[in-house]
Write a protein that holds these residues in place. Structure first.
Motif, PDB file in Angstrom:
ATOM      1  N   LEU A   1       0.938  -1.095   0.177  1.00  0.00           N
ATOM      2  CA  LEU A   1       0.035   0.169  -0.117  1.00  0.00           C
ATOM      3  C   LEU A   1       0.669   1.431  -0.062  1.00  0.00           C
ATOM      4  O   LEU A   1       0.636   2.025  -0.734  1.00  0.00           O
ATOM      5  CB  LEU A   1      -0.942  -0.173   1.123  1.00  0.00           C
ATOM      6  N   GLY A   2       2.008   1.395   0.718  1.00  0.00           N
ATOM      7  CA  GLY A   2       2.661   2.532   0.747  1.00  0.00           C
ATOM      8  C   GLY A   2       3.533   2.419  -0.319  1.00  0.00           C
ATOM      9  O   GLY A   2       3.490   3.894  -0.935  1.00  0.00           O
ATOM     10  N   ALA A   3       3.899   1.593  -1.086  1.00  0.00           N
ATOM     11  CA  ALA A   3       4.773   1.525  -2.401  1.00  0.00           C
ATOM     12  C   ALA A   3       3.774   2.219  -3.405  1.00  0.00           C
ATOM     13  O   ALA A   3       4.132   2.730  -4.273  1.00  0.00           O
ATOM     14  CB  ALA A   3       5.218   0.350  -2.803  1.00  0.00           C
ATOM     15  N   ALA A   4       2.505   1.540  -3.568  1.00  0.00           N
ATOM     16  CA  ALA A   4       1.720   2.085  -4.515  1.00  0.00           C
ATOM     17  C   ALA A   4       1.326   3.510  -4.432  1.00  0.00           C
ATOM     18  O   ALA A   4       1.210   4.351  -5.444  1.00  0.00           O
ATOM     19  CB  ALA A   4       0.511   1.076  -4.586  1.00  0.00           C
ATOM     20  N   LEU A   5       1.072   3.994  -3.350  1.00  0.00           N
ATOM     21  CA  LEU A   5       0.623   5.279  -3.112  1.00  0.00           C
ATOM     22  C   LEU A   5       1.878   5.956  -3.293  1.00  0.00           C
ATOM     23  O   LEU A   5       1.680   7.224  -4.092  1.00  0.00           O
ATOM     24  CB  LEU A   5       0.256   5.664  -1.540  1.00  0.00           C
ATOM     25  N   GLY A   6       2.942   5.782  -2.906  1.00  0.00           N
ATOM     26  CA  GLY A   6       4.234   6.628  -3.502  1.00  0.00           C
ATOM     27  C   GLY A   6       4.553   6.703  -4.659  1.00  0.00           C
ATOM     28  O   GLY A   6       4.831   7.941  -5.425  1.00  0.00           O
ATOM     29  N   LEU A   7       4.426   5.426  -5.423  1.00  0.00           N
ATOM     30  CA  LEU A   7       4.761   5.621  -6.851  1.00  0.00           C
ATOM     31  C   LEU A   7       3.632   6.343  -7.660  1.00  0.00           C
ATOM     32  O   LEU A   7       4.149   7.307  -8.493  1.00  0.00           O
ATOM     33  CB  LEU A   7       4.506   4.308  -7.332  1.00  0.00           C
ATOM     34  N   ARG A   8       2.352   6.288  -7.281  1.00  0.00           N
ATOM     35  CA  ARG A   8       1.339   7.256  -7.856  1.00  0.00           C
ATOM     36  C   ARG A   8       1.749   8.837  -7.726  1.00  0.00           C
ATOM     37  O   ARG A   8       1.607   9.682  -8.557  1.00  0.00           O
ATOM     38  CB  ARG A   8       0.179   6.895  -7.541  1.00  0.00           C
ATOM     39  N   CYS A   9       2.079   8.994  -6.444  1.00  0.00           N
ATOM     40  CA  CYS A   9       2.333  10.434  -6.138  1.00  0.00           C
ATOM     41  C   CYS A   9       3.635  10.981  -6.993  1.00  0.00           C
ATOM     42  O   CYS A   9       3.638  12.038  -7.354  1.00  0.00           O
ATOM     43  CB  CYS A   9       2.746  10.672  -4.497  1.00  0.00           C
TER      44      CYS A   9
ATOM     45  N   CYS B   1       4.013   8.524   2.417  1.00  0.00           N
ATOM     46  CA  CYS B   1       3.391   7.216   2.125  1.00  0.00           C
ATOM     47  C   CYS B   1       4.458   6.157   2.120  1.00  0.00           C
ATOM     48  O   CYS B   1       4.357   5.099   2.691  1.00  0.00           O
ATOM     49  CB  CYS B   1       2.622   7.249   0.857  1.00  0.00           C
ATOM     50  N   LEU B   2       5.447   6.226   1.265  1.00  0.00           N
ATOM     51  CA  LEU B   2       6.586   5.286   1.081  1.00  0.00           C
ATOM     52  C   LEU B   2       7.061   4.725   2.615  1.00  0.00           C
ATOM     53  O   LEU B   2       7.291   3.999   3.082  1.00  0.00           O
ATOM     54  CB  LEU B   2       7.841   5.603   0.383  1.00  0.00           C
ATOM     55  N   GLY B   3       7.513   6.090   3.407  1.00  0.00           N
ATOM     56  CA  GLY B   3       8.027   5.991   4.692  1.00  0.00           C
ATOM     57  C   GLY B   3       7.231   5.252   5.652  1.00  0.00           C
ATOM     58  O   GLY B   3       7.709   4.343   6.406  1.00  0.00           O
ATOM     59  N   CYS B   4       5.962   5.585   5.745  1.00  0.00           N
ATOM     60  CA  CYS B   4       4.958   5.081   6.576  1.00  0.00           C
ATOM     61  C   CYS B   4       4.780   3.631   6.217  1.00  0.00           C
ATOM     62  O   CYS B   4       4.845   2.642   7.029  1.00  0.00           O
ATOM     63  CB  CYS B   4       3.636   5.746   6.487  1.00  0.00           C
ATOM     64  N   GLY B   5       4.569   3.453   4.938  1.00  0.00           N
ATOM     65  CA  GLY B   5       4.554   1.722   4.647  1.00  0.00           C
ATOM     66  C   GLY B   5       5.597   1.001   5.117  1.00  0.00           C
ATOM     67  O   GLY B   5       5.401  -0.169   5.430  1.00  0.00           O
ATOM     68  N   ILE B   6       6.807   1.451   4.916  1.00  0.00           N
ATOM     69  CA  ILE B   6       7.927   0.855   5.283  1.00  0.00           C
ATOM     70  C   ILE B   6       8.189   0.444   6.841  1.00  0.00           C
ATOM     71  O   ILE B   6       8.331  -0.596   7.116  1.00  0.00           O
ATOM     72  CB  ILE B   6       9.209   1.405   4.605  1.00  0.00           C
ATOM     73  N   TRP B   7       7.947   1.622   7.370  1.00  0.00           N
ATOM     74  CA  TRP B   7       7.924   1.614   9.119  1.00  0.00           C
ATOM     75  C   TRP B   7       6.696   0.734   9.440  1.00  0.00           C
ATOM     76  O   TRP B   7       6.868  -0.266  10.406  1.00  0.00           O
ATOM     77  CB  TRP B   7       7.669   2.962   9.578  1.00  0.00           C
TER      78      TRP B   7
ATOM     79  N   SER C   1       1.911   0.132 -12.468  1.00  0.00           N
ATOM     80  CA  SER C   1       2.089   0.628 -11.270  1.00  0.00           C
ATOM     81  C   SER C   1       1.860  -0.374  -9.963  1.00  0.00           C
ATOM     82  O   SER C   1       2.651  -0.537  -9.017  1.00  0.00           O
ATOM     83  CB  SER C   1       1.482   1.787 -10.951  1.00  0.00           C
ATOM     84  N   PHE C   2       0.505  -1.035  -9.979  1.00  0.00           N
ATOM     85  CA  PHE C   2       0.032  -1.966  -9.138  1.00  0.00           C
ATOM     86  C   PHE C   2       0.918  -3.127  -9.266  1.00  0.00           C
ATOM     87  O   PHE C   2       1.374  -3.515  -7.990  1.00  0.00           O
ATOM     88  CB  PHE C   2      -1.233  -2.337  -9.583  1.00  0.00           C
ATOM     89  N   GLY C   3       1.287  -3.750 -10.381  1.00  0.00           N
ATOM     90  CA  GLY C   3       2.490  -4.547 -10.139  1.00  0.00           C
ATOM     91  C   GLY C   3       4.001  -4.275  -9.574  1.00  0.00           C
ATOM     92  O   GLY C   3       4.463  -5.173  -8.882  1.00  0.00           O
ATOM     93  N   ALA C   4       4.129  -3.178 -10.117  1.00  0.00           N
ATOM     94  CA  ALA C   4       5.501  -2.774  -9.281  1.00  0.00           C
ATOM     95  C   ALA C   4       5.387  -2.549  -7.887  1.00  0.00           C
ATOM     96  O   ALA C   4       6.338  -3.028  -6.980  1.00  0.00           O
ATOM     97  CB  ALA C   4       5.752  -1.304  -9.871  1.00  0.00           C
ATOM     98  N   SER C   5       4.080  -2.259  -7.516  1.00  0.00           N
ATOM     99  CA  SER C   5       4.153  -2.087  -5.859  1.00  0.00           C
ATOM    100  C   SER C   5       4.185  -3.427  -5.197  1.00  0.00           C
ATOM    101  O   SER C   5       4.423  -3.684  -4.140  1.00  0.00           O
ATOM    102  CB  SER C   5       2.509  -1.256  -5.629  1.00  0.00           C
ATOM    103  N   LEU C   6       3.429  -4.468  -5.948  1.00  0.00           N
ATOM    104  CA  LEU C   6       3.469  -6.004  -5.432  1.00  0.00           C
ATOM    105  C   LEU C   6       4.949  -6.513  -5.337  1.00  0.00           C
ATOM    106  O   LEU C   6       5.411  -6.922  -4.170  1.00  0.00           O
ATOM    107  CB  LEU C   6       2.726  -6.869  -6.177  1.00  0.00           C
TER     108      LEU C   6
ATOM    109  N   PHE D   1      -3.156   7.576   8.147  1.00  0.00           N
ATOM    110  CA  PHE D   1      -2.513   8.207   7.214  1.00  0.00           C
ATOM    111  C   PHE D   1      -2.560   7.666   5.766  1.00  0.00           C
ATOM    112  O   PHE D   1      -3.036   8.464   4.682  1.00  0.00           O
ATOM    113  CB  PHE D   1      -1.194   8.466   7.615  1.00  0.00           C
ATOM    114  N   LEU D   2      -2.151   6.511   5.614  1.00  0.00           N
ATOM    115  CA  LEU D   2      -2.012   5.707   4.491  1.00  0.00           C
ATOM    116  C   LEU D   2      -3.539   5.704   3.878  1.00  0.00           C
ATOM    117  O   LEU D   2      -3.735   5.807   2.381  1.00  0.00           O
ATOM    118  CB  LEU D   2      -1.626   4.549   4.567  1.00  0.00           C
ATOM    119  N   LEU D   3      -4.643   5.439   4.557  1.00  0.00           N
ATOM    120  CA  LEU D   3      -5.882   5.309   4.033  1.00  0.00           C
ATOM    121  C   LEU D   3      -6.235   6.611   3.552  1.00  0.00           C
ATOM    122  O   LEU D   3      -6.985   6.713   2.422  1.00  0.00           O
ATOM    123  CB  LEU D   3      -6.740   5.000   4.999  1.00  0.00           C
ATOM    124  N   VAL D   4      -5.953   7.648   4.340  1.00  0.00           N
ATOM    125  CA  VAL D   4      -6.406   9.098   4.006  1.00  0.00           C
ATOM    126  C   VAL D   4      -5.631   9.351   2.558  1.00  0.00           C
ATOM    127  O   VAL D   4      -6.042  10.129   1.631  1.00  0.00           O
ATOM    128  CB  VAL D   4      -6.186   9.946   5.096  1.00  0.00           C
TER     129      VAL D   4
END
Length: 283
Positions: free
Chosen positions: A24-32, A54-60, A174-179, A227-230
């Motif tokens: 989720l964090g990767a997908a949102l970060g990539l789109r932004c 988004c990337l930082g929160c997803g990883i953490w 982008s979805f595939g990259a996030s996976l 935060f990620l959901l928002v």
């Protein structure tokens, strides 16, 4: 004596939940980040900052969901609150450096390599800072070779994520990259955990002050998850991504009925100087 370490005390639940949050964090970060590179509307620094957060929160979040399943049979584990919060700040700040480099310099080899190294080292620093926040009646020991491997995985994952953000545009790619990024980030985490061994002190039981995983980590995870959901709502309903030119809207635009009227030079290209048609696609 050596402690009995169990990184999967809740079975497959924590690895799967951690992987989902990393994706989720990767997908949102990539789109932004992709939005700032392919569209001119909006404030570029704000979108880059949102992508980095988004990337930082997803990883953490992925890391500490995984840590909920980490136990040592012979001793209880508690967590230091300031160090745990600091690990989140480090994750967001260092990822921001890499994201802004790519956002303003693109995916040229030198900027991409520099951004990937900085971001990867930041992800590794977040991981081992989070490990340093653990208190237990013993000492943690690390296999240097496995630690080095985990850092290399972090750098590779960060470089791949930034490259994908700068080059991949379509929703499905982008979805595939996030996976794939979820696999890479989770792989870095569990590789780092494989480097850990615990030497438990004999004698008195564990008396270190701190918060147990359930009393500290679960409440702390609520903030980044919300935060990620928002952020997901902001990205999904951004009018530029929905209505702008490019891969995100090309299929929808092709389905629009053709309105009768005078023939124009191109039905898809805005006329030069026409203020009624925003220039949303940068060539």
């Amino acid at each position: 004596m050596n402690g009995t370490v169990d990184g999967f005390s809740y079975g497959i639940v924590t690895p799967v939940a951690a992987y989902i949050m990393a994706c989720l964090g990767a997908a949102l970060g990539l789109r932004c980040v992709a939005r700032t590179l392919h569209y001119t509307e909006g404030r570029k620094p704000a979108w880059l900052a949102l992508g980095a957060a988004c990337l930082g929160c997803g990883i953490w979040t992925m890391h500490f969901i995984g840590m909920i399943g980490f136990q040592v049979e012979q001793t209880a584990i508690t967590y230091n609150l300031p160090l745990t919060v600091l690990s989140l700040v480090v994750a967001i700040v260092v990822v921001s450096v890499g994201v802004f480099i790519v956002g303003y310099r693109g995916a040229a080899p030198v900027p991409l390599a520099a951004a990937g190294v900085v971001t990867g080292l930041g992800v590794a620093a977040m991981h081992y800072l989070g490990m340093a926040a653990m208190h237990l009646d013993g000492e943690l020991h690390y296999d240097v070779t496995v630690v080095a491997l985990s850092i290399l995985i972090a750098i590779g994952a960060a470089t791949a994520a930034l490259w994908a953000a700068a080059t991949i545009r379509g929703s499905l790619p982008s979805f595939g990259a996030s996976l794939i990024m979820g696999v890479a980030v989770s792989g870095m985490h569990y590789t780092g955990m494989a480097a850990v061994s615990v030497h438990v002190h004999t004698g008195a039981g564990h008396t270190s002050s701190g918060h147990t995983p359930t009393s500290l980590l679960l409440p702390m995870l609520i903030g980044p998850v919300v935060f990620l959901l928002v952020a997901a709502v902001i990205v999904m309903f951004d009018p530029v991504l929905i209505l702008g030119d490019g891969d995100w809207s090309r299929g929808d635009r092709a389905r629009r009925p053709v309105q009768p009227g005078p023939v124009e030079p191109s039905a898809f290209e805005p006329r030069s100087g026409d203020p009624s048609r925003p220039q949303s696609h940068r060539r």
